[in-house]
Scaffold this motif. Structure first.
Motif, mmCIF file in Angstrom:
data_model
loop_
_atom_site.group_PDB
_atom_site.id
_atom_site.type_symbol
_atom_site.label_atom_id
_atom_site.label_comp_id
_atom_site.label_asym_id
_atom_site.label_seq_id
_atom_site.Cartn_x
_atom_site.Cartn_y
_atom_site.Cartn_z
ATOM 1 N N TYR A 2 0.810 -1.228 0.000
ATOM 2 C CA TYR A 2 0.000 0.000 0.000
ATOM 3 C C TYR A 2 0.844 1.279 0.000
ATOM 4 O O TYR A 2 0.333 2.381 -0.038
ATOM 5 C CB TYR A 2 -1.021 -0.040 1.152
ATOM 6 C CG TYR A 2 -1.999 -1.170 0.887
ATOM 7 C CD1 TYR A 2 -3.112 -0.947 0.083
ATOM 8 C CD2 TYR A 2 -1.741 -2.462 1.330
ATOM 9 C CE1 TYR A 2 -3.967 -1.988 -0.240
ATOM 10 C CE2 TYR A 2 -2.578 -3.515 1.007
ATOM 11 C CZ TYR A 2 -3.691 -3.273 0.217
ATOM 12 O OH TYR A 2 -4.526 -4.301 -0.122
ATOM 13 N N GLU A 7 -0.342 -0.309 -4.561
ATOM 14 C CA GLU A 7 -1.730 0.070 -4.247
ATOM 15 C C GLU A 7 -1.763 1.414 -3.537
ATOM 16 O O GLU A 7 -2.100 1.490 -2.371
ATOM 17 C CB GLU A 7 -2.373 -1.015 -3.366
ATOM 18 C CG GLU A 7 -2.202 -2.436 -3.870
ATOM 19 C CD GLU A 7 -2.972 -2.704 -5.153
ATOM 20 O OE1 GLU A 7 -3.794 -1.844 -5.560
ATOM 21 O OE2 GLU A 7 -2.746 -3.763 -5.761
ATOM 22 N N ALA A 60 -8.301 6.380 -0.752
ATOM 23 C CA ALA A 60 -9.526 5.638 -0.427
ATOM 24 C C ALA A 60 -10.785 6.462 -0.692
ATOM 25 O O ALA A 60 -11.887 5.921 -0.742
ATOM 26 C CB ALA A 60 -9.487 5.182 1.036
ATOM 27 N N ARG A 82 -13.562 7.806 -5.855
ATOM 28 C CA ARG A 82 -14.709 6.935 -6.113
ATOM 29 C C ARG A 82 -14.789 6.438 -7.547
ATOM 30 O O ARG A 82 -15.637 5.625 -7.871
ATOM 31 C CB ARG A 82 -16.012 7.703 -5.786
ATOM 32 C CG ARG A 82 -16.241 7.907 -4.306
ATOM 33 C CD ARG A 82 -16.714 6.583 -3.694
ATOM 34 N NE ARG A 82 -16.428 6.482 -2.268
ATOM 35 C CZ ARG A 82 -17.139 7.077 -1.320
ATOM 36 N NH1 ARG A 82 -18.169 7.826 -1.630
ATOM 37 N NH2 ARG A 82 -16.815 6.925 -0.067
ATOM 38 N N TRP A 128 -10.878 2.325 -5.452
ATOM 39 C CA TRP A 128 -11.733 1.224 -4.973
ATOM 40 C C TRP A 128 -10.945 0.230 -4.138
ATOM 41 O O TRP A 128 -11.401 -0.243 -3.105
ATOM 42 C CB TRP A 128 -12.390 0.483 -6.150
ATOM 43 C CG TRP A 128 -13.259 1.374 -7.008
ATOM 44 C CD1 TRP A 128 -13.906 2.497 -6.595
ATOM 45 C CD2 TRP A 128 -13.545 1.214 -8.397
ATOM 46 N NE1 TRP A 128 -14.583 3.058 -7.638
ATOM 47 C CE2 TRP A 128 -14.386 2.297 -8.765
ATOM 48 C CE3 TRP A 128 -13.182 0.279 -9.374
ATOM 49 C CZ2 TRP A 128 -14.864 2.456 -10.071
ATOM 50 C CZ3 TRP A 128 -13.664 0.437 -10.673
ATOM 51 C CH2 TRP A 128 -14.501 1.518 -11.021
ATOM 52 N N LYS A 129 -9.739 -0.084 -4.640
ATOM 53 C CA LYS A 129 -8.917 -1.077 -3.924
ATOM 54 C C LYS A 129 -8.522 -0.552 -2.543
ATOM 55 O O LYS A 129 -8.565 -1.284 -1.550
ATOM 56 C CB LYS A 129 -7.648 -1.395 -4.722
ATOM 57 C CG LYS A 129 -7.855 -2.487 -5.749
ATOM 58 C CD LYS A 129 -6.516 -2.930 -6.284
ATOM 59 C CE LYS A 129 -6.709 -3.924 -7.416
ATOM 60 N NZ LYS A 129 -5.472 -4.088 -8.213
ATOM 61 N N GLU A 166 -10.089 1.683 -0.797
ATOM 62 C CA GLU A 166 -11.276 1.768 0.059
ATOM 63 C C GLU A 166 -11.648 0.390 0.599
ATOM 64 O O GLU A 166 -11.991 0.244 1.782
ATOM 65 C CB GLU A 166 -12.450 2.376 -0.708
ATOM 66 C CG GLU A 166 -13.589 2.733 0.233
ATOM 67 C CD GLU A 166 -14.880 3.089 -0.485
ATOM 68 O OE1 GLU A 166 -15.040 2.703 -1.672
ATOM 69 O OE2 GLU A 166 -15.730 3.724 0.148
ATOM 70 N N SER A 167 -11.561 -0.611 -0.280
ATOM 71 C CA SER A 167 -11.985 -1.928 0.199
ATOM 72 C C SER A 167 -11.016 -2.479 1.254
ATOM 73 O O SER A 167 -11.421 -3.133 2.207
ATOM 74 C CB SER A 167 -12.188 -2.887 -0.985
ATOM 75 O OG SER A 167 -11.113 -3.769 -1.097
ATOM 76 N N LYS A 168 -9.725 -2.142 1.099
ATOM 77 C CA LYS A 168 -8.755 -2.587 2.123
ATOM 78 C C LYS A 168 -8.974 -1.820 3.438
ATOM 79 O O LYS A 168 -8.846 -2.389 4.532
ATOM 80 C CB LYS A 168 -7.329 -2.383 1.591
ATOM 81 C CG LYS A 168 -6.269 -3.065 2.424
ATOM 82 C CD LYS A 168 -6.354 -4.594 2.391
ATOM 83 C CE LYS A 168 -5.319 -5.212 3.321
ATOM 84 N NZ LYS A 168 -5.463 -6.683 3.420
ATOM 85 N N ASP A 204 -11.813 -0.722 4.439
ATOM 86 C CA ASP A 204 -13.018 -1.315 5.047
ATOM 87 C C ASP A 204 -12.687 -2.614 5.772
ATOM 88 O O ASP A 204 -13.218 -2.894 6.844
ATOM 89 C CB ASP A 204 -14.086 -1.573 3.977
ATOM 90 C CG ASP A 204 -14.766 -0.281 3.557
ATOM 91 O OD1 ASP A 204 -14.626 0.721 4.296
ATOM 92 O OD2 ASP A 204 -15.423 -0.255 2.490
ATOM 93 N N GLU A 205 -11.793 -3.400 5.160
ATOM 94 C CA GLU A 205 -11.400 -4.644 5.807
ATOM 95 C C GLU A 205 -10.713 -4.346 7.155
ATOM 96 O O GLU A 205 -10.981 -5.006 8.167
ATOM 97 C CB GLU A 205 -10.425 -5.421 4.901
ATOM 98 C CG GLU A 205 -10.031 -6.769 5.457
ATOM 99 C CD GLU A 205 -8.841 -7.395 4.732
ATOM 100 O OE1 GLU A 205 -9.014 -8.453 4.116
ATOM 101 O OE2 GLU A 205 -7.740 -6.822 4.769
ATOM 102 N N THR A 251 -13.168 -3.405 9.789
ATOM 103 C CA THR A 251 -13.841 -4.590 10.325
ATOM 104 C C THR A 251 -12.945 -5.294 11.349
ATOM 105 O O THR A 251 -13.392 -5.676 12.426
ATOM 106 C CB THR A 251 -14.210 -5.557 9.171
ATOM 107 O OG1 THR A 251 -15.030 -4.834 8.259
ATOM 108 C CG2 THR A 251 -14.939 -6.784 9.674
#
Lengths: 404, 128
Positions: free
Chosen positions: A26, A30, A34, A37, A43-44, A46-48, A50-51, A54
């Motif tokens: 990252y 990458e 984040a 849009r 996208w990548k 943002e999704s990381k 989000d992970e 979590t």
């Protein structure tokens, strides 16, 4: 063994190699923002993110959307206190804050006092536990927030947060808990504990420096918070600024590892802790444990070794990295207010030493440390006029001292 | 903060640790500082014909306080009590390269020297 042996894991920790490995892409491939849009880079990222959200939420049992990323524990404390005070000022102007909170809390509430808020600093007993009866008594209809930490960063004493949460809830007051010292070492469940805001920091649990989070409750009640940084309105409007994606990735991984290894690690750290404590106590007289004997973080051992000044201890055991509450070792040249709050006299702070253990410490290192500490204290006490006096049976409290 | 070589040397190999019997008539004792301030220094001198023939110290304090008192005992030996009384804290600061936050350690050492000399003088006048 690698020297100096690092027993200062409460100041910071080494980044776990598994954390670093997950972070690296990252920085390079990458590198997306984040908040972008409209393309895969964004996208990548943002999704990381989000992970990671979590993973962090699983450590403290909350909804991932309740995590607000910050630059670290200090910012999280500032945001919680200043953010709440700005929004809830109409409702009241009174805060109740623990006397042994981190400086990120105390310095912030001191500033809030200067801007008109009233703050009650809740005393603690000699083990560092806040007086909950006093807490109940101090609550007024103008009280908007209670700030009481989970585990203490200097002495390790663990506050009964569930009881505090219950008291806060009964009186309709928000509860902010600083968990920067305790996250990942002991279980946290913001739901069961009735916590409304919780400060977290990554570098205390083998994650990178410069990243932390504030948990902000979304329902029962929905907590509102004024931002302290303006500019774009990221993080549900509470914290603007481009997200530090690699650091967030590391933070998430660090939380995942902490959660997975918590039970075994907790037991292992207690063993190291007890081993060092009993080794010191069995070889030296005039030593005291600072903090609660059992209700304490597994990774902190704070002791006062009477008649020997803290900075000289650190200098004597220079192949071990630890910290002290002695005035001479602090930037402010003030002895530790946490130890002073325990009420046993300022001498306790001057002669204190804090060992904090971590994932990478071994039993061999503890054995070495015990030996080195005993040796050094014995040597320094031979030079100490106070030790002589104590041995002669003179009560130091009855001596008239010639002060500078 | 890093320490100067001289501070480290005195800390690791302190000169003249110990005590003299404080009731002996040719011994002067100075105790300055307070435990709650984080430093207490005890300096003792043994005097013959107004010359300091031996000196001892015991110090509770940081490394710089220990080094300052160790150095003070070295400097006092062989001087007359009047000469020892003239030792300035600034000389200790210079010799040990003490940083500004540690200047109070040298002040304490100067005070301890003066207190020890004064104690000896008082005894002499009283003729004990």
């Amino acid at each position: 063994m690698k020297f100096p042996i690092f027993l200062d894991n409460m100041s910071t920790t080494r980044v776990d190699p598994r954390v670093l490995e997950e972070m690296l892409p990252y920085f390079s491939e990458e590198y997306g923002n984040a908040a972008s849009r409209n393309h895969p880079y964004g996208w990548k990222a943002e999704s990381k993110v989000d992970e990671s959200r979590t993973r962090i939420s699983q450590l403290i049992h909350c909804d991932p959307k309740e995590i607000v990323f910050t630059s670290g524990g200090t910012e999280s404390c500032n945001l919680a206190l200043k953010g709440i005070c700005e929004i809830y000022r109409e409702k009241g102007d009174h805060l109740i804050v623990g006397a042994t909170e981190h400086r990120a809390v105390i310095d912030t509430t001191r500033r809030l006092e200067r801007s008109g808020f009233r703050v009650t600093y809740l005393p603690v007993d000699k083990t560092g536990l806040a007086d909950l009866e006093a807490l109940k008594r101090e609550i007024t209809d103008k009280t908007i927030l209670i700030a009481l930490m989970y585990g203490n960063h200097e002495i390790g004493t663990i506050h009964p947060v569930t009881e505090i949460g219950k008291i806060a809830k009964e009186r309709g007051i928000l509860y902010f808990c600083d968990a920067a010292a305790s996250q990942g070492y002991i279980p946290i469940d913001v739901e069961a504990m009735g916590i409304d805001l919780l400060a977290l920091s990554a570098h205390k649990i083998y994650g990178p420096k410069g990243i932390g989070a504030l948990y902000v409750r979304k329902k029962n009640p929905r907590v509102r918070l004024a931002p302290i940084l303006d500019g774009g309105g990221a993080e549900r409007g509470m914290r603007s600024g481009t997200l530090n994606v690699p650091a967030i990735v590391g933070f998430g991984k660090a939380c995942e590892l902490a959660l997975a290894e918590m039970e075994t690690e907790r037991e292992r750290l207690w063993k190291l802790n007890e081993k060092l404590r009993t080794a010191i106590e069995s070889s030296l007289d005039y030593v005291h444990l600072n903090g609660h004997p059992t209700q304490r973080l597994p990774n902190i051992l704070n002791m006062s070794l009477e008649f020997v000044e803290g900075e000289s201890i650190l200098m004597g055991i220079n192949d071990i990295a630890v910290s002290s509450g002695s005035a001479c070792t602090t930037a402010t040249l003030e002895p530790s207010y946490v130890l002073i709050a325990l009420g046993a006299g300022v001498e306790l702070a001057h002669t204190s030493i804090r060992f904090s253990f971590g994932r990478f410490n071994t039993e061999e290192e503890i054995d070495f440390t015990a030996k080195r500490v005993v040796q050094t204290i014995t040597r320094l006490r031979e030079m100490s006029p106070l030790y002589d006096m104590a041995k002669e049976g003179i009560d130091l409290k009855n001596v008239t001292w010639k002060r500078e | 903060m890093s320490y100067s070589q001289k501070v480290l040397d005195h800390f690791n190999h302190p000169r003249n640790i110990g005590s003299f019997e404080k009731n002996e008539k040719n011994v002067g004792t100075g105790i300055v500082g307070a435990p709650e301030c984080g430093d207490v220094m005890k300096l003792q001198i043994k005097v013959e014909n107004d010359v300091i023939v031996d000196a001892r110290f015991k110090t509770f304090g940081c490394g710089s306080a220990i080094a300052s008192s160790s150095l003070a005992t070295e400097w006092m030996k062989g001087r007359t009590i009047n000469e020892a009384f003239q030792i300035k804290n600034t000389e200790i600061v210079k010799e040990l390269s003490l940083p500004p936050v540690k200047i109070h350690c040298s002040v304490l050492a100067e005070d301890a020297i003066k207190a020890a000399v004064e104690d000896y003088r008082k005894k002499k006048v009283a003729g004990v």
